[in-house]
Design a protein around this motif. Structure first.
Motif, short mmCIF file in Angstrom:
data_model
loop_
_atom_site.label_atom_id
_atom_site.label_comp_id
_atom_site.label_asym_id
_atom_site.label_seq_id
_atom_site.Cartn_x
_atom_site.Cartn_y
_atom_site.Cartn_z
N ALA A 97 51.49 43.19 36.02
CA ALA A 97 50.88 43.79 37.21
C ALA A 97 50.17 42.73 38.03
CB ALA A 97 49.91 44.89 36.80
N GLY A 98 49.48 41.83 37.35
CA GLY A 98 48.79 40.77 38.07
C GLY A 98 49.75 39.77 38.69
N ALA A 99 50.82 39.45 37.97
CA ALA A 99 51.80 38.47 38.46
C ALA A 99 52.56 39.00 39.67
CB ALA A 99 52.77 38.10 37.35
N ALA A 100 52.63 40.32 39.81
CA ALA A 100 53.39 40.91 40.92
C ALA A 100 52.65 40.81 42.25
CB ALA A 100 53.72 42.37 40.61
N VAL A 101 51.37 40.43 42.20
CA VAL A 101 50.56 40.34 43.42
C VAL A 101 50.44 38.88 43.83
CG1 VAL A 101 48.29 40.80 44.43
CG2 VAL A 101 49.27 42.39 42.77
N ALA A 102 50.52 38.61 45.11
CA ALA A 102 50.47 37.24 45.62
C ALA A 102 49.16 36.56 45.25
CB ALA A 102 50.63 37.25 47.14
N GLU A 103 49.24 35.25 44.98
CA GLU A 103 48.05 34.49 44.62
C GLU A 103 47.00 34.52 45.72
OE1 GLU A 103 48.84 30.57 43.31
OE2 GLU A 103 50.27 31.18 41.75
N ALA A 104 47.43 34.75 46.95
CA ALA A 104 46.50 34.78 48.08
C ALA A 104 45.65 36.06 48.09
CB ALA A 104 47.28 34.69 49.39
N ASP A 105 45.95 36.99 47.20
CA ASP A 105 45.21 38.25 47.14
C ASP A 105 44.66 38.47 45.73
OD1 ASP A 105 44.15 40.75 47.66
OD2 ASP A 105 46.09 41.78 47.58
N PRO A 106 43.67 37.66 45.32
CA PRO A 106 43.16 37.77 43.94
C PRO A 106 42.49 39.12 43.66
CG PRO A 106 41.77 36.33 45.26
CD PRO A 106 42.99 36.59 46.07
N ILE A 107 41.81 39.69 44.65
CA ILE A 107 41.19 40.99 44.44
C ILE A 107 42.27 42.06 44.25
CG2 ILE A 107 39.71 42.78 45.45
CD1 ILE A 107 38.15 40.60 46.85
N GLY A 108 43.36 41.92 44.99
CA GLY A 108 44.48 42.83 44.83
C GLY A 108 45.08 42.73 43.44
N ARG A 109 45.00 41.54 42.83
CA ARG A 109 45.51 41.36 41.48
C ARG A 109 44.67 42.16 40.48
NH1 ARG A 109 45.04 36.05 41.04
NH2 ARG A 109 46.94 35.79 42.24
N VAL A 110 43.35 42.11 40.66
CA VAL A 110 42.45 42.89 39.79
C VAL A 110 42.73 44.38 39.96
CG1 VAL A 110 40.07 43.44 39.22
CG2 VAL A 110 40.67 41.12 39.92
N ARG A 111 42.90 44.79 41.20
CA ARG A 111 43.17 46.20 41.49
C ARG A 111 44.48 46.64 40.83
NH1 ARG A 111 42.88 45.77 46.42
NH2 ARG A 111 40.73 46.48 46.69
N ALA A 112 45.50 45.80 40.94
CA ALA A 112 46.81 46.13 40.36
C ALA A 112 46.70 46.26 38.84
CB ALA A 112 47.83 45.07 40.73
N GLN A 113 45.93 45.40 38.21
CA GLN A 113 45.76 45.46 36.76
C GLN A 113 45.04 46.73 36.34
OE1 GLN A 113 43.87 41.64 36.28
NE2 GLN A 113 45.77 40.67 35.57
N LEU A 114 44.01 47.11 37.09
CA LEU A 114 43.29 48.34 36.78
C LEU A 114 44.17 49.57 36.98
CD1 LEU A 114 39.80 47.51 38.32
CD2 LEU A 114 40.30 47.92 35.91
N HIS A 115 44.97 49.55 38.06
CA HIS A 115 45.88 50.67 38.30
C HIS A 115 46.91 50.79 37.17
CE1 HIS A 115 45.17 51.00 42.95
NE2 HIS A 115 44.07 51.09 42.24
N ALA A 116 47.40 49.64 36.71
CA ALA A 116 48.38 49.64 35.62
C ALA A 116 47.74 50.21 34.35
CB ALA A 116 48.90 48.22 35.37
N PHE A 117 46.51 49.83 34.11
CA PHE A 117 45.80 50.35 32.94
C PHE A 117 45.62 51.87 33.04
CE2 PHE A 117 41.75 51.62 30.98
CZ PHE A 117 42.01 51.26 29.68
N CYS A 118 45.29 52.35 34.22
CA CYS A 118 45.12 53.80 34.42
C CYS A 118 46.44 54.53 34.15
CB CYS A 118 44.66 54.08 35.85
SG CYS A 118 42.98 53.54 36.21
N GLY A 119 47.53 54.01 34.68
CA GLY A 119 48.82 54.65 34.47
C GLY A 119 49.20 54.69 33.00
N PHE A 120 48.96 53.59 32.30
CA PHE A 120 49.25 53.51 30.87
C PHE A 120 48.41 54.53 30.10
CE2 PHE A 120 48.23 51.97 26.65
CZ PHE A 120 49.44 51.52 26.15
N SER A 121 47.13 54.61 30.43
CA SER A 121 46.20 55.48 29.70
C SER A 121 46.50 56.95 29.90
CB SER A 121 44.76 55.19 30.16
OG SER A 121 44.44 53.83 30.00
N LEU A 122 46.84 57.32 31.13
CA LEU A 122 47.06 58.73 31.45
C LEU A 122 48.43 59.22 31.01
CD1 LEU A 122 45.42 58.69 34.98
CD2 LEU A 122 44.53 59.86 32.96
N ALA A 123 49.35 58.29 30.79
CA ALA A 123 50.71 58.69 30.42
C ALA A 123 50.77 59.28 29.02
CB ALA A 123 51.66 57.48 30.52
N SER A 124 49.87 58.85 28.14
CA SER A 124 49.89 59.31 26.75
C SER A 124 48.47 59.44 26.24
CB SER A 124 50.69 58.34 25.87
OG SER A 124 50.77 58.82 24.56
#
Length: 213
Positions: A97-124
């Motif tokens: 999730a972090g690698a999928a976000v451009a290096e120029a958007d580090p805050i977006g990388r944190v957001r993407a990681q948190l969103h991925a964690f939420c999706g993983f947690s809520l799925a099961s």
């Protein structure tokens, strides 16, 4: 005619099971992965480890229960292996999730990681609760792995010029605790459109960690 209850072989191992192609010689790791994936599905449905059994997992995979003992000595060994497997899967998911976000958007990388964690947690929910339970003898918990991942990403934000309201590791702990708490509340209350609700909360929480301007 022999009754179905007349002996231990009366119930076929594949009764009600998923169809499965027999592994070739040397493909034991494939079976092991299939068993862990099946155990994760069942644990997600059951919600607790009490109802999980080697026989039920074997039926889900479509093999005889005896086949599982080559990989797992008992139910406890299966659960430990499952938690390690899912832990590694979550860590890989956060990295991707972090690698999928451009290096120029580090805050977006944190957001993407948190969103991925939420999706993983809520799925099961069932699997998630077990993963976040106490694991004696485990030096690296799921929560700690998330803190470490977020700490690295938050340090990258600081290097890029973003200013945090508190040190990176403490900010990572705040984000982890807040996200975990919101996920737990959503699961307990069966919130409609839970992922959207949790993600919105996480975005608000993330904005509080960084200084504006």
């Amino acid at each position: 005619m022999t009754s179905e209850r007349s002996g231990p072989k009366a119930e076929p191992a594949t009764l009600g099971a998923r169809s499965r192609t027999r592994n070739r010689w040397g493909q034991g790791e494939r079976l092991r992965a299939e068993v862990l994936e099946a155990a994760a599905r069942l644990l997600g449905e059951l919600g607790t480890v009490e109802g999980l059994s080697l026989r039920g997992v074997a039926r889900e995979v479509g093999v005889a229960p005896a086949s599982l003992y080559a990989h797992f000595a008992d139910k406890s060994a299966l659960i430990e292996a499952l938690l390690d497997y899912e832990h590694e899967r979550l860590v890989a998911l956060l990295r991707e999730a972090g690698a999928a976000v451009a290096e120029a958007d580090p805050i977006g990388r944190v957001r993407a990681q948190l969103h991925a964690f939420c999706g993983f947690s809520l799925a099961s929910p069932g699997l998630y609760r077990v993963m976040f339970g106490a694991r004696l003898g485990q030096p690296v918990s799921t929560a700690r792995a998330l803190v470490e991942t977020l700490t690295d990403s938050l340090h990258a934000c600081e290097v890029a010029g973003a200013r945090l309201r508190l040190p990176a590791e403490r900010a990572a702990i705040v984000l982890t605790v807040g996200t975990h708490g919101r996920v737990a509340i959503s699961q307990a209350r069966s919130v409609d459109d839970a992922e959207a609700v949790v993600v919105e909360f996480v975005d608000e929480l993330l904005s509080l960690v960084f200084e504006s301007g």
